[in-house]
Design a protein around this motif. Structure first.
Motif, PDB file in Angstrom:
ATOM      1  N   THR A 105       0.817  -1.218   0.000  1.00 59.92           N
ATOM      2  CA  THR A 105       0.000   0.000   0.000  1.00 59.92           C
ATOM      3  C   THR A 105       0.847   1.262   0.000  1.00 59.92           C
ATOM      4  O   THR A 105       0.307   2.365  -0.055  1.00 59.92           O
ATOM      5  CB  THR A 105      -0.934   0.016   1.223  1.00 59.92           C
ATOM      6  OG1 THR A 105      -0.147  -0.078   2.431  1.00 59.92           O
ATOM      7  CG2 THR A 105      -1.910  -1.143   1.166  1.00 59.92           C
ATOM      8  N   GLN A 106       2.193   1.108   0.070  1.00 56.64           N
ATOM      9  CA  GLN A 106       3.073   2.275   0.033  1.00 56.64           C
ATOM     10  C   GLN A 106       3.428   2.667  -1.396  1.00 56.64           C
ATOM     11  O   GLN A 106       3.944   3.756  -1.639  1.00 56.64           O
ATOM     12  CB  GLN A 106       4.360   2.000   0.828  1.00 56.64           C
ATOM     13  CG  GLN A 106       4.132   1.613   2.288  1.00 56.64           C
ATOM     14  CD  GLN A 106       3.327   2.645   3.039  1.00 56.64           C
ATOM     15  OE1 GLN A 106       3.620   3.849   2.960  1.00 56.64           O
ATOM     16  NE2 GLN A 106       2.313   2.202   3.767  1.00 56.64           N
ATOM     17  N   ASP A 107       3.169   1.780  -2.357  1.00 56.29           N
ATOM     18  CA  ASP A 107       3.474   2.079  -3.749  1.00 56.29           C
ATOM     19  C   ASP A 107       2.539   3.159  -4.282  1.00 56.29           C
ATOM     20  O   ASP A 107       1.415   3.345  -3.797  1.00 56.29           O
ATOM     21  CB  ASP A 107       3.294   0.829  -4.617  1.00 56.29           C
ATOM     22  CG  ASP A 107       4.313  -0.248  -4.286  1.00 56.29           C
ATOM     23  OD1 ASP A 107       5.324   0.071  -3.658  1.00 56.29           O
ATOM     24  OD2 ASP A 107       4.060  -1.417  -4.658  1.00 56.29           O
ATOM     25  N   THR A 108       2.997   3.839  -5.306  1.00 58.21           N
ATOM     26  CA  THR A 108       2.121   4.730  -6.074  1.00 58.21           C
ATOM     27  C   THR A 108       1.578   3.920  -7.245  1.00 58.21           C
ATOM     28  O   THR A 108       2.351   3.299  -7.977  1.00 58.21           O
ATOM     29  CB  THR A 108       2.886   5.965  -6.561  1.00 58.21           C
ATOM     30  OG1 THR A 108       3.334   6.707  -5.429  1.00 58.21           O
ATOM     31  CG2 THR A 108       1.985   6.853  -7.417  1.00 58.21           C
ATOM     32  N   ILE A 109       0.265   3.916  -7.384  1.00 59.78           N
ATOM     33  CA  ILE A 109      -0.382   3.042  -8.359  1.00 59.78           C
ATOM     34  C   ILE A 109      -1.034   3.851  -9.472  1.00 59.78           C
ATOM     35  O   ILE A 109      -1.359   5.030  -9.304  1.00 59.78           O
ATOM     36  CB  ILE A 109      -1.440   2.144  -7.692  1.00 59.78           C
ATOM     37  CG1 ILE A 109      -2.493   2.993  -6.955  1.00 59.78           C
ATOM     38  CG2 ILE A 109      -0.779   1.157  -6.745  1.00 59.78           C
ATOM     39  CD1 ILE A 109      -3.644   2.190  -6.373  1.00 59.78           C
TER      40      ILE A 109
END
Length: 462
Positions: free
Chosen positions: A3-7
């Protein structure tokens, strides 16, 4: 799923004039800055621009070539759909352009979003509870006014508010029971009269039971009311299905036993979705394949809420024998006796011997489409679905129904325990179990496995 990634993901269907690419995460603004070039003089980067602005410019690739002229909408955490920094890039709907924009974002640090990951982040970031998140998928899939209203009400928190009231009552009841436990060595102290506790438990029971019972209506609205078209071979069942749908869905032939399997399709009539099931003609036969189809006909008959029982007016004398065979399967169902081929006979029998509260008779011609509109009207009249307003709380989700059923069992045990004067610690355990199942609906006690099962059915980009 990190959930820390930029999607990023394409959020629009193919074939439109406009396409939208959504970006969400801590680096959403800075990554978009690397590929977006505003057209104004002395432009500010997106990271320095105000939220809720729409910015015109160009997307350029690594060679400096223009991919498209776009509008970029900017949202800052926590005031966005996901609760994170977010960007929506509106470009032309070309599949090539959309893929180029996606590739540039990925090359600069984004990863492709999974199914429902934007909504999952909204849930994890406290922008909505789990029941509201599930309503997003229902809203996207809504096909009628009724399904739209139910999904919109749930997404706006109508169901959550109902559960919040229940939980507050349960917590109050639990606090009284556990207060008795804390002072159990002082028998002279009484914090609540047992009859008052019984009355409160009965109120909670009534509300949960109402929600559980609403699932039958909600499920019918969401998935369509099952209508089985039943009859002997060659009475016009497939012709009727085609007439109702106004298309050649089923093969029509004068040969007996043409339909050997069930054929399903849906149609919206007056805002209600009906799921029509054309079945194999019921008769005695030695054909193995046809017999399998007939078995499925009886299974469809059992599952249907409405049965269109068809017979050929030119073969009226055969109907009584056939009716005796299927009558045991018609209990607790709305039955429409469709007298087909009315255009080919001079006299139409009254069928007075079939006068029952749940039986309705109509003369039709499926081939000539005579009285098909009246049959559709009759279908809506015999459907016991109340008119739905945006404030109605009706359960449509199987997961919610199962949780509410467990909660109902728990509160029933609480009532029985209060009546039987069971020890407070045993009653408190059932109260906590009831609260647990209600919390499961809104996601306060959920697991990664449950979240995965829910969001894997979402479309990518939402």
């Amino acid at each position: 799923m990190n959930t820390q990634d930029t999607i990023c993901a394409i959020a629009t269907a193919q074939g439109g004039a406009i396409g939208i690419v959504r970006v969400s995460g801590a680096e959403a603004l800075s990554i978009t800055d690397k590929i977006f070039h505003p057209t104004e003089k002395n432009p500010l980067p997106l990271t320095e621009r105000k939220a809720y602005t729409v910015n015109f410019g160009q997307i350029k690739n690594e060679k400096g070539e223009i991919v498209d002229e776009v509008l970029v909408s900017l949202f800052r955490a926590p005031h966005s759909y996901t609760g994170e920094n977010s960007v929506e890039i509106s470009c032309h709907g070309s599949a090539y352009i959309l893929q180029q924009v996606m590739q540039l974002l990925i090359n600069n640090g984004c990863r492709t979003a999974g199914p429902g990951e934007f909504t999952q982040r909204a849930f994890l970031n406290g922008k909505m509870d789990l029941s509201q998140a599930e309503a997003v998928a229902d809203l996207i899939a809504s096909t009628s006014e009724a399904t739209h209203r139910l999904a919109m009400n749930q997404m706006r928190g109508g169901f959550s508010k109902e559960l919040a009231v229940l939980r507050n009552k349960l917590l109050h009841l639990t606090s009284l029971m556990e207060l008795e436990l804390d002072f159990s060595d002082h028998e002279e102290l009484e914090f609540a009269d047992r009859s008052e506790l019984q009355a409160l438990a009965a109120q909670i029971h009534q509300v949960i039971e109402r929600l559980v019972q609403s699932f039958s209506i909600g499920n019918a609205i969401k998935n369509g009311i099952p209508v089985a078209i039943i009859g002997e071979t060659n009475v016009g069942k497939s012709t009727l299905l085609n007439a109702l749908l106004n298309e050649d869905k089923a093969i029509v032939s004068d040969i007996h036993g043409t339909t050997r399997d069930v054929i399903e399709d849906t149609m919206i009539i007056n805002g209600v979705t009906f799921r029509f099931i054309d079945t194999a003609g019921i008769r005695q036969t030695n054909d193995t394949i046809e017999n399998l189809g007939i078995k499925r006909s009886f299974k469809a008959l059992e599952q249907a809420e409405i049965v269109i029982l068809m017979y050929d007016l030119q073969r009226h004398e055969n109907f009584k024998t056939f009716f005796q065979e299927v009558e045991p399967y018609l209990k607790n169902k709305q039955v429409i006796l469709a007298q087909n081929k009315c255009d080919l006979v001079d006299n139409i029998p009254s069928n007075s011997e079939f006068d029952k509260n749940n039986y309705h008779t109509i003369a039709i011609s499926a081939r000539q489409k005579i009285n098909i509109d009246k049959l559709q009207k009759l279908l809506t009249e015999v459907t016991h679905i109340p008119s739905i307003s945006t404030n109605d709380v009706i359960v449509t989700n199987l997961r919610h129904y199962e949780a509410l059923t467990h909660a109902l069992d728990a509160i029933t045990r609480v009532e029985q325990g209060l009546i039987s004067y069971l020890p407070s610690d045993l009653i408190s355990q059932d109260l906590r179990e009831c609260i647990f199942h209600l919390n499961d609906i809104i996601g306060e006690v959920t697991t990664d496995e449950v979240l995965g099962n829910i969001f894997e059915h979402f479309c990518i980009g939402k």
